[in-house]
Design a protein around this motif. Sequence first.
Motif, PDB file in Angstrom:
ATOM      1  N   CYS A  46       0.924  -1.240  -0.043  1.00 46.31           N
ATOM      2  CA  CYS A  46       0.080  -0.096  -0.232  1.00 46.31           C
ATOM      3  C   CYS A  46       0.864   1.226  -0.052  1.00 46.31           C
ATOM      4  O   CYS A  46       1.981   1.128   0.568  1.00 46.31           O
ATOM      5  CB  CYS A  46      -0.847  -0.014   1.313  1.00 46.31           C
ATOM      6  SG  CYS A  46      -1.971   1.388   1.260  1.00 46.31           S
ATOM      7  N   HIS A  48      -0.118   3.967   1.590  1.00 51.07           N
ATOM      8  CA  HIS A  48      -0.180   4.653   2.757  1.00 51.07           C
ATOM      9  C   HIS A  48       0.862   4.244   3.885  1.00 51.07           C
ATOM     10  O   HIS A  48       1.612   4.916   4.579  1.00 51.07           O
ATOM     11  CB  HIS A  48      -1.540   4.612   3.332  1.00 51.07           C
ATOM     12  CG  HIS A  48      -2.035   5.154   4.425  1.00 51.07           C
ATOM     13  ND1 HIS A  48      -2.326   4.700   5.300  1.00 51.07           N
ATOM     14  CD2 HIS A  48      -1.640   6.382   4.985  1.00 51.07           C
ATOM     15  CE1 HIS A  48      -2.578   5.417   6.468  1.00 51.07           C
ATOM     16  NE2 HIS A  48      -2.388   6.618   6.072  1.00 51.07           N
ATOM     17  N   CYS A  65      -6.996  -2.022   0.654  1.00 53.58           N
ATOM     18  CA  CYS A  65      -5.957  -2.414   1.539  1.00 53.58           C
ATOM     19  C   CYS A  65      -6.712  -2.960   2.794  1.00 53.58           C
ATOM     20  O   CYS A  65      -7.277  -2.458   3.661  1.00 53.58           O
ATOM     21  CB  CYS A  65      -5.363  -1.184   1.830  1.00 53.58           C
ATOM     22  SG  CYS A  65      -4.138  -1.107   3.159  1.00 53.58           S
ATOM     23  N   HIS A  68      -6.276   0.009   6.450  1.00 56.58           N
ATOM     24  CA  HIS A  68      -7.161   1.305   6.467  1.00 56.58           C
ATOM     25  C   HIS A  68      -8.070   1.496   5.438  1.00 56.58           C
ATOM     26  O   HIS A  68      -8.726   2.445   5.137  1.00 56.58           O
ATOM     27  CB  HIS A  68      -6.342   2.432   6.785  1.00 56.58           C
ATOM     28  CG  HIS A  68      -5.303   2.328   7.843  1.00 56.58           C
ATOM     29  ND1 HIS A  68      -4.127   2.455   7.505  1.00 56.58           N
ATOM     30  CD2 HIS A  68      -5.299   2.514   8.908  1.00 56.58           C
ATOM     31  CE1 HIS A  68      -3.290   2.401   8.470  1.00 56.58           C
ATOM     32  NE2 HIS A  68      -4.177   2.108   9.482  1.00 56.58           N
TER      33      HIS A  68
HETATM   34  S1  FES Z   1      -1.753   0.843   5.100  1.00 53.35           S
HETATM   35 FE1  FES Z   1      -3.248   0.890   3.384  1.00 53.35          FE
HETATM   36  S2  FES Z   1      -4.607   2.402   3.565  1.00 53.35           S
HETATM   37 FE2  FES Z   1      -3.263   2.541   5.330  1.00 53.35          FE
END
Ligand code: FES
Length: 119
Positions: A46, A48, A65, A68
């Motif tokens: 991901c 993020h 994901c 989150h």
């Molecule tokens: S780790 Fe994928 S949305 Fe936060």
Amino acid sequence: MSAAPIKVCAVADLSVDQGLRVTSVSPPLAIFLTSDGTVHVLDDMCTHQNAALTDGWVDDCIVECPLHMSRFDLRTGEVDASPALLPVRVHRAEIVDGEVWVTLSEQAPNLPPGVRVHS
Ligand code: FES
């Protein structure tokens, strides 16, 4: 000149809408087979935070994901739900004689903060 394709798995190793993680490259690859028989390949990370998209859920060519719940298009890597902001890098996949060959993107990966990969 683009990189030479690498063989990553057999199509028979894949299940529809289940991700297969390939760790022979860095960052690892996420291989997805969708119900129309198309194989999609993305970085298995991901953008993020450090979460494997192969642990996520696939529906209608979108992977969510597991951490989150940002959602990424398997065809383009584009994100359509925050908190992730950047797309996941996608790679070109071809099926030859039942084997999946991947040509790695020449673009830099969109890694999450604090993550380093081996080149
Ligand atoms: S780790 Fe994928 S949305 Fe936060």
